[in-house]
Design a protein around this motif. Structure first.
Motif, PDB file in Angstrom:
ATOM      1  N   SER A  18       0.831  -1.207   0.000  1.00 27.70           N
ATOM      2  CA  SER A  18       0.000   0.000   0.000  1.00 27.70           C
ATOM      3  C   SER A  18       0.860   1.249   0.000  1.00 27.70           C
ATOM      4  CB  SER A  18      -0.930   0.010   1.215  1.00 27.70           C
ATOM      5  OG  SER A  18      -1.812  -1.084   1.194  1.00 27.70           O
ATOM      6  N   TYR A  19       1.911   1.236   0.814  1.00 19.70           N
ATOM      7  CA  TYR A  19       2.823   2.387   0.859  1.00 19.70           C
ATOM      8  C   TYR A  19       3.489   2.603  -0.501  1.00 19.70           C
ATOM      9  CZ  TYR A  19       7.011   5.090   1.690  1.00 19.70           C
ATOM     10  OH  TYR A  19       8.017   6.018   1.590  1.00 19.70           O
ATOM     11  N   GLN A  20       3.945   1.542  -1.115  1.00 18.99           N
ATOM     12  CA  GLN A  20       4.589   1.665  -2.422  1.00 18.99           C
ATOM     13  C   GLN A  20       3.616   2.193  -3.466  1.00 18.99           C
ATOM     14  OE1 GLN A  20       6.093  -2.307  -3.117  1.00 18.99           O
ATOM     15  NE2 GLN A  20       8.040  -1.880  -2.089  1.00 18.99           N
ATOM     16  N   HIS A  21       2.379   1.734  -3.390  1.00 19.84           N
ATOM     17  CA  HIS A  21       1.360   2.167  -4.345  1.00 19.84           C
ATOM     18  C   HIS A  21       1.092   3.664  -4.200  1.00 19.84           C
ATOM     19  CE1 HIS A  21      -1.887   0.708  -7.082  1.00 19.84           C
ATOM     20  NE2 HIS A  21      -2.426   1.873  -6.743  1.00 19.84           N
ATOM     21  N   VAL A  22       0.829   4.088  -2.975  1.00 22.31           N
ATOM     22  CA  VAL A  22       0.539   5.501  -2.721  1.00 22.31           C
ATOM     23  C   VAL A  22       1.751   6.369  -3.036  1.00 22.31           C
ATOM     24  CG1 VAL A  22       0.058   7.186  -0.913  1.00 22.31           C
ATOM     25  CG2 VAL A  22      -1.262   5.089  -1.018  1.00 22.31           C
ATOM     26  N   ALA A  81      10.898   2.592 -13.750  1.00 22.23           N
ATOM     27  CA  ALA A  81      11.016   3.589 -14.820  1.00 22.23           C
ATOM     28  C   ALA A  81       9.801   3.621 -15.751  1.00 22.23           C
ATOM     29  CB  ALA A  81      12.298   3.346 -15.612  1.00 22.23           C
ATOM     30  N   PRO A  82       9.400   2.492 -16.375  1.00 16.49           N
ATOM     31  CA  PRO A  82       8.222   2.566 -17.250  1.00 16.49           C
ATOM     32  C   PRO A  82       6.945   2.893 -16.496  1.00 16.49           C
ATOM     33  CG  PRO A  82       8.889   0.289 -16.924  1.00 16.49           C
ATOM     34  CD  PRO A  82       9.972   1.138 -16.348  1.00 16.49           C
ATOM     35  N   SER A  83       6.876   2.489 -15.232  1.00 16.06           N
ATOM     36  CA  SER A  83       5.697   2.790 -14.423  1.00 16.06           C
ATOM     37  C   SER A  83       5.568   4.290 -14.196  1.00 16.06           C
ATOM     38  CB  SER A  83       5.775   2.062 -13.075  1.00 16.06           C
ATOM     39  OG  SER A  83       5.911   0.669 -13.246  1.00 16.06           O
ATOM     40  N   VAL A  84       6.659   4.935 -13.827  1.00 18.60           N
ATOM     41  CA  VAL A  84       6.633   6.374 -13.553  1.00 18.60           C
ATOM     42  C   VAL A  84       6.325   7.162 -14.818  1.00 18.60           C
ATOM     43  CG1 VAL A  84       8.051   8.352 -12.888  1.00 18.60           C
ATOM     44  CG2 VAL A  84       8.127   6.247 -11.543  1.00 18.60           C
ATOM     45  N   VAL A  85       6.983   6.830 -15.908  1.00 20.46           N
ATOM     46  CA  VAL A  85       6.746   7.563 -17.162  1.00 20.46           C
ATOM     47  C   VAL A  85       5.288   7.434 -17.592  1.00 20.46           C
ATOM     48  CG1 VAL A  85       7.301   7.656 -19.622  1.00 20.46           C
ATOM     49  CG2 VAL A  85       9.138   7.380 -17.938  1.00 20.46           C
ATOM     50  N   THR A  86       4.755   6.233 -17.514  1.00 18.51           N
ATOM     51  CA  THR A  86       3.362   6.020 -17.915  1.00 18.51           C
ATOM     52  C   THR A  86       2.403   6.812 -17.039  1.00 18.51           C
ATOM     53  OG1 THR A  86       3.845   3.791 -18.745  1.00 18.51           O
ATOM     54  CG2 THR A  86       1.542   4.294 -18.211  1.00 18.51           C
ATOM     55  N   LEU A 148      -4.899   7.803 -11.492  1.00 23.02           N
ATOM     56  CA  LEU A 148      -3.655   7.037 -11.394  1.00 23.02           C
ATOM     57  C   LEU A 148      -3.735   5.905 -10.386  1.00 23.02           C
ATOM     58  CD1 LEU A 148      -0.667   9.531 -11.645  1.00 23.02           C
ATOM     59  CD2 LEU A 148      -2.011   8.444 -13.435  1.00 23.02           C
ATOM     60  N   MET A 149      -4.595   6.016  -9.386  1.00 26.29           N
ATOM     61  CA  MET A 149      -4.706   4.933  -8.412  1.00 26.29           C
ATOM     62  C   MET A 149      -5.072   3.620  -9.090  1.00 26.29           C
ATOM     63  SD  MET A 149      -3.824   5.910  -5.429  1.00 26.29           S
ATOM     64  CE  MET A 149      -4.422   4.504  -4.483  1.00 26.29           C
ATOM     65  N   GLY A 150      -5.954   3.687 -10.080  1.00 18.72           N
ATOM     66  CA  GLY A 150      -6.313   2.479 -10.812  1.00 18.72           C
ATOM     67  C   GLY A 150      -5.254   2.076 -11.825  1.00 18.72           C
ATOM     68  N   ILE A 151      -4.724   3.069 -12.555  1.00 19.12           N
ATOM     69  CA  ILE A 151      -3.721   2.756 -13.576  1.00 19.12           C
ATOM     70  C   ILE A 151      -2.449   2.205 -12.938  1.00 19.12           C
ATOM     71  CG2 ILE A 151      -2.287   3.731 -15.419  1.00 19.12           C
ATOM     72  CD1 ILE A 151      -4.492   5.772 -15.912  1.00 19.12           C
ATOM     73  N   ALA A 152      -2.126   2.674 -11.743  1.00 24.28           N
ATOM     74  CA  ALA A 152      -0.914   2.187 -11.061  1.00 24.28           C
ATOM     75  C   ALA A 152      -0.987   0.701 -10.787  1.00 24.28           C
ATOM     76  CB  ALA A 152      -0.698   2.955  -9.757  1.00 24.28           C
ATOM     77  N   ALA A 153      -2.201   0.158 -10.627  1.00 19.59           N
ATOM     78  CA  ALA A 153      -2.327  -1.283 -10.418  1.00 19.59           C
ATOM     79  C   ALA A 153      -1.855  -2.058 -11.639  1.00 19.59           C
ATOM     80  CB  ALA A 153      -3.771  -1.638 -10.084  1.00 19.59           C
ATOM     81  N   ILE A 154      -2.048  -1.457 -12.826  1.00 17.34           N
ATOM     82  CA  ILE A 154      -1.633  -2.130 -14.055  1.00 17.34           C
ATOM     83  C   ILE A 154      -0.117  -2.088 -14.213  1.00 17.34           C
ATOM     84  CG2 ILE A 154      -2.021  -2.213 -16.562  1.00 17.34           C
ATOM     85  CD1 ILE A 154      -4.650  -0.789 -16.108  1.00 17.34           C
ATOM     86  N   ALA A 155       0.552  -1.239 -13.426  1.00 14.71           N
ATOM     87  CA  ALA A 155       2.018  -1.184 -13.492  1.00 14.71           C
ATOM     88  C   ALA A 155       2.649  -2.523 -13.128  1.00 14.71           C
ATOM     89  CB  ALA A 155       2.539  -0.091 -12.568  1.00 14.71           C
ATOM     90  N   GLY A 162       3.600  -1.889  -5.889  1.00 11.94           N
ATOM     91  CA  GLY A 162       2.244  -1.536  -5.493  1.00 11.94           C
ATOM     92  C   GLY A 162       1.296  -2.716  -5.392  1.00 11.94           C
ATOM     93  N   LEU A 163       0.032  -2.385  -5.182  1.00 16.18           N
ATOM     94  CA  LEU A 163      -0.996  -3.395  -4.966  1.00 16.18           C
ATOM     95  C   LEU A 163      -1.375  -4.154  -6.225  1.00 16.18           C
ATOM     96  CD1 LEU A 163      -3.239  -1.234  -2.615  1.00 16.18           C
ATOM     97  CD2 LEU A 163      -1.965  -3.284  -1.950  1.00 16.18           C
ATOM     98  N   GLY A 164      -0.980  -3.658  -7.363  1.00 19.47           N
ATOM     99  CA  GLY A 164      -1.284  -4.360  -8.603  1.00 19.47           C
ATOM    100  C   GLY A 164      -0.698  -5.754  -8.653  1.00 19.47           C
ATOM    101  N   ASN A 165       0.422  -5.958  -7.979  1.00 15.89           N
ATOM    102  CA  ASN A 165       1.034  -7.284  -7.965  1.00 15.89           C
ATOM    103  C   ASN A 165       0.122  -8.305  -7.291  1.00 15.89           C
ATOM    104  OD1 ASN A 165       3.840  -6.831  -9.091  1.00 15.89           O
ATOM    105  ND2 ASN A 165       3.813  -5.291  -7.467  1.00 15.89           N
TER     106      ASN A 165
END
Length: 215
Positions: A18-22, A81-86, A148-155, A162-165
């Protein structure tokens, strides 16, 4: 194992995820705000420039997130890197658009009055226009954060943090032990964190915006 037992047994890892996601979302929104406000300041006086900036930032949203991650992985590899850029690219539109709208709607007599007392162009922008446009900019940040909260899960597709894993692992292992619990924990975590961040934005807006501007 029930969902409650799953959470009780793995609460420490859930907190880390959760911390990593936020953290990733907030940092990307801050970076997108810096870029978006600079772009907005550069083009808001030009209708053509404003249209181009809005169109380019809008074009990013037409690209499916999976596809954008896939395009960036060969260039940037896997991980952060690709997560942040996206995420930064996806966050730009609301911030750029709201910055342009906020600055464009500042009353001209207010600007003229500031210049009339000897303020420089930079001082007028920093101390008058940006302050009056701040509620609109903050709204853009708020919208971007929720998106981004939802898109970050797809990272997780690009091995991002993050929680996407949890969600990906649960969905890919459906039928196995705790697969549903994993997916549910990740999904509920994203929803709860999104609500918490949204409430924080409301508080920041009330704290950072003068009563006269709010009125």
């Amino acid at each position: 194992m029930t969902f409650a037992d799953y959470v009780a047994d793995r609460w420490q890892q859930l907190l880390v995820d959760s911390y990593q996601h936020v953290s990733m979302v907030v940092q990307c929104v801050v970076l997108a705000t810096v870029v978006g406000v600079l772009v907005g300041v550069a083009v808001y006086r030009s209708p053509a420039g404003s249209s181009v900036a809005t169109a380019l930032s809008s074009a990013v949203l037409t690209v499916p997130s999976y596809a954008l991650f896939g395009l960036l992985i060969p260039l940037l590899g896997l991980g952060v890197a690709p997560s942040v850029v996206t995420l930064v690219l996806y966050a730009l539109l609301p911030i750029v658009r709201n910055t342009i709208v906020g600055l464009s709607t500042v009353d001209q007599p207010v600007v003229d009055a500031a210049r009339g007392i000897g303020m420089s162009r930079w001082s007028v922008l920093r101390r008058v226009e940006l302050r009056l446009a701040w509620p609109a900019i903050l709204t853009g940040m708020r919208v971007s954060t929720q998106m981004l909260m939802g898109i970050a899960a797809i990272a997780a597709y690009a091995k991002g943090p993050g929680l996407g894993n949890l969600i990906f692992s649960g969905l890919s292992g459906l039928g196995g032990a705790n697969a549903v619990n994993m997916a549910l924990a990740g999904t509920l975590g994203v929803i709860i964190l999104a609500l918490v961040l949204d409430a924080l934005f409301v508080l920041v807006g009330r704290w950072s915006t003068s009563r006269g501007i709010r009125g």
